[in-house]
Scaffold this motif. Structure first.
Motif, short mmCIF file in Angstrom:
data_model
loop_
_atom_site.label_atom_id
_atom_site.label_comp_id
_atom_site.label_asym_id
_atom_site.label_seq_id
_atom_site.Cartn_x
_atom_site.Cartn_y
_atom_site.Cartn_z
N GLY A 99 0.64 -1.27 -0.07
CA GLY A 99 0.06 0.11 0.10
C GLY A 99 0.74 1.32 0.07
N LEU A 100 1.87 1.33 -0.95
CA LEU A 100 2.83 2.48 -0.83
C LEU A 100 2.50 3.40 -1.98
CD1 LEU A 100 6.11 0.46 -0.17
CD2 LEU A 100 4.46 1.65 1.75
N SER A 101 3.17 4.58 -2.09
CA SER A 101 3.05 5.56 -3.22
C SER A 101 3.81 4.93 -4.16
CB SER A 101 3.17 6.93 -2.70
OG SER A 101 3.25 7.53 -3.78
N VAL A 102 3.53 4.91 -5.47
CA VAL A 102 4.45 4.65 -6.77
C VAL A 102 5.43 5.77 -6.85
CG1 VAL A 102 4.71 4.16 -8.88
CG2 VAL A 102 2.62 3.32 -7.47
N ASN A 103 5.06 6.99 -6.87
CA ASN A 103 6.02 8.10 -6.89
C ASN A 103 7.11 8.07 -5.68
OD1 ASN A 103 4.66 8.95 -9.30
ND2 ASN A 103 3.35 10.34 -8.27
N ALA A 104 6.64 8.19 -4.64
CA ALA A 104 7.72 8.09 -3.49
C ALA A 104 8.45 7.03 -3.46
CB ALA A 104 6.75 8.08 -2.22
N PHE A 105 8.11 5.60 -3.90
CA PHE A 105 8.97 4.53 -4.23
C PHE A 105 10.12 4.69 -5.16
CE2 PHE A 105 10.20 0.41 -5.70
CZ PHE A 105 10.31 -0.29 -4.61
N VAL A 106 9.63 5.19 -6.35
CA VAL A 106 10.58 5.48 -7.37
C VAL A 106 11.53 6.58 -7.17
CG1 VAL A 106 10.68 6.21 -9.78
CG2 VAL A 106 8.76 4.76 -9.09
N TRP A 107 11.16 7.68 -6.32
CA TRP A 107 11.98 8.90 -6.04
C TRP A 107 12.93 8.26 -4.94
CZ3 TRP A 107 13.72 12.75 -8.46
CH2 TRP A 107 13.06 13.29 -9.10
N THR A 108 12.69 7.11 -4.04
CA THR A 108 13.46 6.81 -2.99
C THR A 108 14.44 5.90 -3.67
OG1 THR A 108 11.67 6.57 -1.48
CG2 THR A 108 13.54 5.42 -0.87
N PHE A 109 14.23 5.10 -4.69
CA PHE A 109 15.16 4.16 -5.16
C PHE A 109 15.96 4.97 -6.36
CE2 PHE A 109 12.91 0.94 -2.96
CZ PHE A 109 13.84 -0.17 -3.17
#
Length: 553
Positions: free
Chosen positions: A415-425
């Motif tokens: 249940g995470l945010s796709v944008n937050a996940f991509v920017w984190t990585f």
């Protein structure tokens, strides 16, 4: 008066009567094909007895299983993109239009006796082959087994890994199911992103506009003929170099840079390696029977207007998937041509830089290291903190890309945010490898300091003694001579000095760069306590072949 036989016949009969038939057959064969000399050399061959040297054999035996199961599957697979209506045993797809390639893959799965088992063993063997090959390369890298005279073997190993990736991708694409079709669609986009020649290359590979009619037959030829032939040839060359150059081995009493210590080929190593072959076959057969992999019947045939959700490639192609998902969309018009940086940088430029670095690394390290002698003793990774840090940084970079390749599955599951996940990585792509390098280097130096404490004080015994004053002290157990030798036997070149250089400006700049890199690579070391006698013994042990050193008996 008895009849005498001619001397020739009497000699022949006596020889036949006194010599066993097996020996006579072996002698006759050796006269026509001299194999006994080769067999004698093989029997006397010494192999290291450490478990880490079995990683290459895991890759070899996985390749053997791949070839055997691939021959069986080849008899039933039809590499055609012609469309038919499926009327096979799998009822959920009955009446569905699909290519002959996908229909034959379903036929192997449901209609050929043992087809599903063989197909899954084949797929698991591909996964194990690539994994064991990559871990074997890591072992060679971290122990410094790529150094002179084994640079060519390192180049062969990296080439084998590249061919394994291509072989896996081509085999993964052959069934023409929905997931493999998406992989081909991504490959088409990557080829189109190559400046100037991308569209021509794509048209040639696919035989026309995507998806064309030629890609499956061409991948089939690559998968069963060209790439396996290259793999077998390079494996043979690799093994020949191993036999010619001898194995490396870990440091220890009696082990020097000029000998090989281990077990003989017959019977110890032969029994061990045959047992490993049977174990690999048994594990792969168990996985093929119990662990489902690539259930193509659940995906359905490939259609250009459909896409599956939650699809993931095999692990060895996951880093490319992750790099494509992390790269922002970007396009530039240059001289009337469009350059798609969003596909070209992560899928063409980045892998090219990574594998070029792998190919050149042995020569780069030799360039910044004092001395060019041969190296047959394995380095303990802690004794080369910079090299070990670089290797761990590379693993961290690969791990970031691999996890990023499954971003849709991860964000949906948690249940995470796709944008937050991509920017984190995206941030981790640049931050995590340097952090891992620095942390690994500090850990290596800490382990060297621990080795120094062991040499000075010994190992903790767990016994606590009370003095007459009431104080408590822990007793230590002194290291044995063998343990001290392992800790002290290390080859650590000193950083290069800065000699005065006369010549062109470019040459002087190159010398300064080399000296700076040498200091960066070698300056962080923990000095280990050793007597002058021990230093002479270690210097003699690590001296390259042909180099005269004083031996400490």
């Amino acid at each position: 008066m008895t009849k005498q036989s001619p001397p020739e016949r009497r000699t022949a009969f006596a020889w036949a009567r006194d010599t066993p038939r097996l020996e006579s057959a072996a002698t006759a064969l050796d006269q026509r094909l001299p194999l006994l000399d080769v067999a004698k050399g093989l029997v006397r061959k010494v192999f290291p007895d450490h478990w880490s040297f079995l990683l290459g054999e895991l890759a070899l035996y996985s390749l053997v299983i791949l070839l055997l199961t691939g021959v069986y599957l080849t008899a039933f697979f039809r590499p055609s993109m012609g469309e038919i209506v499926y009327q096979g045993s799998y009822q959920p797809l009955s009446g569905v239009r699909m290519t002959e390639a996908y229909a034959s893959a379903l036929g192997i799965t449901f209609d050929v006796r043992g087809g599903l088992l063989i197909r899954q063993i084949h797929h698991w063997a591909a996964v194990v082959f690539t994994a064991s090959l990559s871990v074997h390369l890591l072992r060679v890298f971290f122990t410094g087994a790529f150094r002179r005279p084994r640079e060519l073997n390192w180049l062969l190993g990296v080439t084998l890994f590249v061919l394994a990736l291509l072989e896996g991708f081509s085999g993964y694409s052959l069934p023409d199911d929905l997931i493999s079709g998406e992989g081909l669609r991504i490959a088409e986009g990557v080829m189109l992103s190559i400046p100037l020649v991308g569209s021509y290359l794509t048209f040639f590979v696919f035989g026309g506009a995507y998806p064309g009619t030629d890609i499956i037959p061409r991948l089939y030829s690559l998968h069963i003929l060209l790439i396996p032939g290259l793999l077998v040839a390079l494996v043979g060359a690799h093994l020949q170099l191993v036999f010619t150059l001898k194995h490396t081995h870990w440091g220890g009493r009696g082990r020097t840079n000029r000998n090989v210590v281990g077990v003989p080929f017959f019977p110890q190593f032969l029994a061990r390696t045959v047992g490993l072959l049977f174990a690999v076959a048994a594990v792969l057969a168990t996985l093929g029977a119990l662990a489902q992999i690539n259930p193509i019947w659940l995906f359905g045939p490939y259609r250009a207007d459909q896409a599956s959700t939650g699809s993931q490639p095999d692990w060895y192609m996951g880093f490319l998937e992750g790099s494509l998902r992390l790269m922002p969309a970007s396009e530039t018009r240059v001289l009337g041509h469009s350059v798609s940086w969003g596909a070209f940088v992560p899928a063409v430029l980045l892998p090219g830089v990574i594998f070029t670095g792998l190919y050149l690394y042995p020569f780069a390290e030799r360039w910044i290291t004092r001395g060019r002698g041969e190296h047959h003793l394995c380095d303990r990774p802690r004794n080369q903190p910079t090299r070990t840090g670089l290797g761990v940084a590379g693993i961290a970079l690969y791990g970031v890309l691999l996890v990023a390749g499954g971003d849709d599955v991860i964000v949906y599951s948690f249940g995470l945010s796709v944008n937050a996940f991509v920017w984190t990585f995206r941030v981790l792509f640049f931050v995590l490898p340097p952090l891992c390098f620095l942390l690994t280097k500090r850990i290596c130096l800490a382990l060297q300091a621990h080795d120094r404490e062991r040499l000075l004080a010994g190992d903790e015994s767990g016994d606590v003694a009370q003095s007459v004053e009431g104080g408590y002290t822990e007793r230590h157990r002194a290291l044995t001579a063998d343990q001290r030798y392992v800790l002290l036997a290390r080859d650590v070149p000193a950083p290069l000095d800065a000699p005065p250089v006369q010549g062109p400006r470019l040459l002087r700049l190159l010398v300064r760069v080399r000296i700076a890199l040498s200091r960066w690579f070698h300056q962080d070391q923990v000095e280990l306590p050793a007597t002058e006698q021990q230093r002479r013994a270690i210097a003699a042990a690590v001296a390259p072949p042909g180099h005269q050193q004083e031996e400490d008996v």
